[in-house]
Design a protein around this motif. Structure first.
Motif, short mmCIF file in Angstrom:
data_model
loop_
_atom_site.label_atom_id
_atom_site.label_comp_id
_atom_site.label_asym_id
_atom_site.label_seq_id
_atom_site.Cartn_x
_atom_site.Cartn_y
_atom_site.Cartn_z
N HIS A 1 0.85 -1.18 0.00
CA HIS A 1 0.00 0.00 0.00
C HIS A 1 0.89 1.23 0.00
N ARG B 1 -2.95 3.74 -2.66
CA ARG B 1 -3.22 2.83 -3.76
C ARG B 1 -2.61 1.46 -3.46
N PRO C 1 -7.46 2.60 -9.06
CA PRO C 1 -6.11 3.02 -8.63
C PRO C 1 -5.89 4.50 -8.85
N GLY C 2 -5.40 5.17 -7.85
CA GLY C 2 -5.09 6.60 -7.92
C GLY C 2 -6.29 7.47 -7.71
N TYR D 1 -7.30 -4.54 0.12
CA TYR D 1 -7.30 -3.14 -0.29
C TYR D 1 -7.04 -2.27 0.94
#
Length: 854
Positions: free
Chosen positions: A14, A24, A67-68, A90
């Motif tokens: 992470h 992310r 993502p992002g 996550y």
């Protein structure tokens, strides 16, 4: 180099973008180079791998992850994930039971759980966490509970949690399961149950309790036999298994005659197990609070008599008063004392009376005489069992009539049976009387001479303890008298010994308190009997002469009583003075002291006996032969002056010195005469001794001559005997040595022969054993070969028999015939060999000529 992170396959990290504050996820394999605005938050961590038949719970799951960019996270919720490809967590997700994964530890194995497997006859109980519809479409509210029965593998959901795995309860033969409703529900049979209600499941096998059912206990059936029963109690109002209404608290009996097995019902409690009560023909019992056999209601306070032969069960509330009792079997010498405790009518039947009835009132007493066997009815109380009291001669008992209160003495010889209103009466005696009876009639110290008179009157039976109901007796010694007082009639009688004194119920002894000792002391001896004499009384008197010399005089008075036997007044007179010894000593002592007071010491010393005799027997100047006491007819006949000693020590010393001087003079004269006689006897003895010495010396010289002759003879024998003994000993020594060598040689030869013989025998046995072993081995081998041959022959014979002759012939022809048919099918003729059965196989030859067919 901390900005370059190597992420291996199946790992993830992470990364936090500090500009956007978005974390992310990066998954390997790759090499990640962190920018200046990026920071590693977690990792590298291994991906989550869930094996088959396992699952894990992910807390705060993430959805719509880009993502992002931003993503959605379900805070406070959970997600169940099963076996699939390895997956990362996550940002923000956690594993239940492994919340420290990625922080303090990289181990997530505690979060991997096995899927619950529910076996057959088991169930898994679930509880709804959120409102939802389950996989069957049933709407579940939060807090609802249900269960799924096996066999199955349960797939957990985030909307419910597992409460427990429900195990079945095995109901065996003769058992039942008691269930209780936790809340309103329907049981397995579709019946509605309210909260707290209990019911039974009797079907044998495995039972799975429902969600709203609670297993209370397993009830076992009670096996009842004709000799056993159960006491049951209703804890609530109900209808029992027999269809009878039972009120709460009611108790009843179930026996083996009603049913062979009993299963405890709901609301019924087994109080106790009871056994049948059996009475034989000589037993009975009284039942308290009996139960009516028709209405089964107890009659409190009543009593019922049950006689053998019978058997019965005790109903609840019934009790056996005093247990099972034996019937009273009376012999001809026994009887029962009975008392009526209630008014009743008694049937009477005897040989001398016709059969009839007698009315008995409460409190009435009567007796039943043996021989008989009697069982008392409930209105009658057995007070005691009586036997005839055997009484021999001089034995008796005191009997009291409890109606009139009178007491009488029953004496033997006879056997007496007490009447219904008669009881044995205990005669109480004073403590001193009891002591006197145990000691033969006298009590005092052992140094009193008169105590020896009472030893002959000691009764061994009284020493063991007096039976107060037995007649009191006393063995009156000879030449004595005992006075007995009757307090009821206010009379007395005198018994002269030797005789046996018998006390009536209201009689008692006159106890004499006599003086004893020297000098006399009052109340020193207690006695039941009066010594009539002749006897003597010894006393020590202290007198004083006219010249004031104090002397101690010991005198003995011979006495006896004079009475007229058969004259009550004369007999009672001898007991008129209780202490006749003290009375006589005081009277005579005063006379002696008065007479001595008028006499000087020197005169009294020379005429003491005459002075004392005159004092005792002189009356009105005339010397009498005896002195009589008119109060009790005691007569003093003689007086013996035993000793006179001065009381003053100086006078006693002077008298002692004068006596000693006289004794010394007499002693010296006796010694002189004895010395003269001793000298004369000594001279005579000396002359006899000298003559004896001369005679002894002559005899000694004669014996000495004989001794010298014997010594010379002995010396000659000794000188010749020594040489002869030495030669004889030498010859015997040589002879013994030769014999020893000969014996040793013979023994050695014998030992060699024995040893050689033993070796030959050992070799023979060894060879013999080898031959026997080889022979047995050969026999076994031959036998084995024969048996194997027999087995082969039998095997071949059995095979031939099993296959049959036709089958073997067909098997033998099958090969050649098949070859002939094969050649014939190819158009090739075959010829038979000389045996005419086997054809020439030209098939292989043909194969070689034409080559391999493709």
């Amino acid at each position: 180099m901390d900005d370059i992170i190597g992420i291996a396959p199946l790992q993830f990290v992470h990364v936090l973008d500090m500009n956007t504050n978005i974390t992310r996820l990066e998954v390997g394999p790759q090499t990640l180079v962190l920018q200046s605005n990026e920071r590693l938050v977690v990792g590298p961590l291994p991906m989550i791998v869930i094996p088959p038949a396992h699952y894990c719970v992910v807390l705060d799951p993430v959805t719509k992850f880009v993502p992002g960019k931003g993503y959605q996270q379900k805070l406070g919720q959970s997600e169940i994930r099963f076996h699939k490809e390895p997956f990362p967590l996550y940002p923000g997700e956690f594993l239940q039971n492994a919340t420290d994964f990625g922080k303090k530890s990289n181990n997530y194995s505690p979060a991997i759980l096995k899927l619950p497997v529910v076996r057959a006859n088991h169930a898994i109980q679930l509880e709804a966490v959120l409102d939802h519809d389950d996989e069957n479409g049933v709407s579940r509210k939060a807090g609802d509970r249900w269960q799924l029965e096996g066999p199955l593998m349960y797939m957990p959901t985030p909307y419910s949690k597992i409460v427990k795995i429900v195990d079945p309860v095995i109901i065996k033969t003769g058992e039942a399961l008691v269930l209780r409703a936790v809340q309103d529900c329907e049981d397995i049979n579709g019946e509605k149950r309210v909260t707290g209600e209990e019911w039974l499941i009797k079907e044998e096998g495995a039972y799975l309790a429902g969600v709203n059912e609670e297993v209370v206990r397993v009830e076992k059936k009670h096996t009842l036999t004709p000799e056993t029963g159960l006491i049951l109690k209703a804890n609530q109002t109900l209808v029992d298994s027999e269809g009878k209404d039972r009120l709460a608290g009611e108790m009843w009996l179930v026996t083996g005659e009603m049913m062979t097995e009993y299963l405890t019902e709901i609301g019924v409690e087994v109080v106790s197990q009871t056994k049948i009560t059996v009475l034989n023909n000589h037993q009975f019992c009284v039942i308290m609070n009996p139960v009516d056999p028709k209405t089964l209601k107890p009659h409190f306070g009543q009593r019922q008599l049950r006689k053998g032969v019978c058997n019965f069960f005790l109903h609840p509330g019934e009790e056996i008063e005093k247990g099972i009792q034996q019937a009273f079997v009376l012999s001809e010498n026994e009887a029962l004392l009975l008392r009526a405790i209630d008014n009743h009518t008694e049937e009477v039947s005897s040989e001398d009376k016709k059969k009839g009835k007698i009315q008995r009132k409460c409190g009435e007493r009567w007796m039943i005489l043996g021989p008989t066997c009697y069982i008392p009815p409930i209105e009658v109380e057995v007070l005691k069992k009586r036997s005839q009291i055997p009484l021999s001669k001089n034995e008796g008992i005191y009997v009291q009539d409890i109606q009139k209160g009178t007491v009488r003495l029953i004496m033997g010889p006879q056997s007496y049976m007490l009447a219904a209103y008669e009881e044995l009466w205990e005669k109480e005696l004073s403590e001193i009387t009891e002591i006197l009876l145990r000691q033969g009639g006298g009590h005092g110290t052992g140094d009193i001479r008169k105590m020896a008179y009472f030893e002959q009157s000691i009764d061994p039976q009284i020493l063991k303890g007096r039976d107060k109901t037995r007649m009191v007796t006393y063995r009156c010694p000879g030449n004595t008298a005992v006075q007995v007082n009757n307090f009821l009639e206010k009379t007395s009688r005198v018994v002269f010994g030797p005789d046996l004194v018998i006390l009536d119920p209201h009689e008692d002894f006159t106890i004499l308190s006599l003086s004893a000792g020297k000098p006399k002391k009052e109340d020193a001896m207690k006695s039941l009997c009066l010594m009539l004499g002749p006897d003597f009384i010894t006393d020590i008197l202290e007198v004083e002469t006219s010249d004031h010399a104090r002397l101690s005089v010991q005198v003995a008075f011979n006495n006896h009583f004079e009475y007229t036997k058969g004259n009550p007044r004369s007999e009672a007179a001898i007991f008129s003075v209780p202490d006749f010894i003290g009375y006589a000593c005081r009277q005579l002592g005063s006379r002696i002291r008065a007479a001595v007071a008028r006499t000087s010491f020197d005169e009294f010393h020379r005429h003491s006996s005459q002075v004392i005799l005159n004092a005792v027997f002189q009356k009105d100047g005339v010397l009498q032969k005896e002195t009589r006491f008119t109060n009790n007819n005691l007569v003093i006949t003689t007086v013996d002056v035993q000793s006179i000693e001065p009381v003053d020590m100086k006078m006693r010393d002077s008298l002692s010195k004068s006596v000693q001087l006289a004794i010394e003079i007499s002693t010296k004269s006796i010694e002189a005469a004895a010395s003269h006689e001793a000298g004369r006897n000594e001279q005579i003895s000396q002359g006899q001794l000298e003559r004896q010495k001369l005679h002894n010396e002559k005899e000694a010289e004669i014996e000495r001559c004989k001794l010298l002759e014997l010594k010379s003879i002995t010396a000659a024998v000794e000188s010749t005997g020594q040489a002869t003994a030495e030669a004889q000993a030498q010859a015997e020594r040589i002879l013994i040595e030769c014999e020893s060598e000969i014996e040793a040689a013979r023994l050695r030869a014998q030992a060699a022969e024995i040893e050689h013989q033993a070796k030959l025998e050992a070799q023979y046995l060894l060879r013999r054993s080898e031959i026997d072993y080889q022979k047995n081995l050969n026999f076994l081998e031959i036998a084995k070969t024969k048996k194997m041959a027999d087995i082969e022959v039998k095997k071949f014979s059995d095979m031939v028999k099993a296959l049959g002759v036709k089958t073997i012939d067909a098997m033998a022809r099958a090969g050649p015939e098949a070859q002939m048919k094969l050649l014939a099918s190819l158009g090739i003729e075959s010829t038979l060999i000389t045996d005419g059965k086997t054809p020439i196989n030209l098939f292989n030859t043909a194969n070689g000529l034409v080559g391999k067919v493709q």
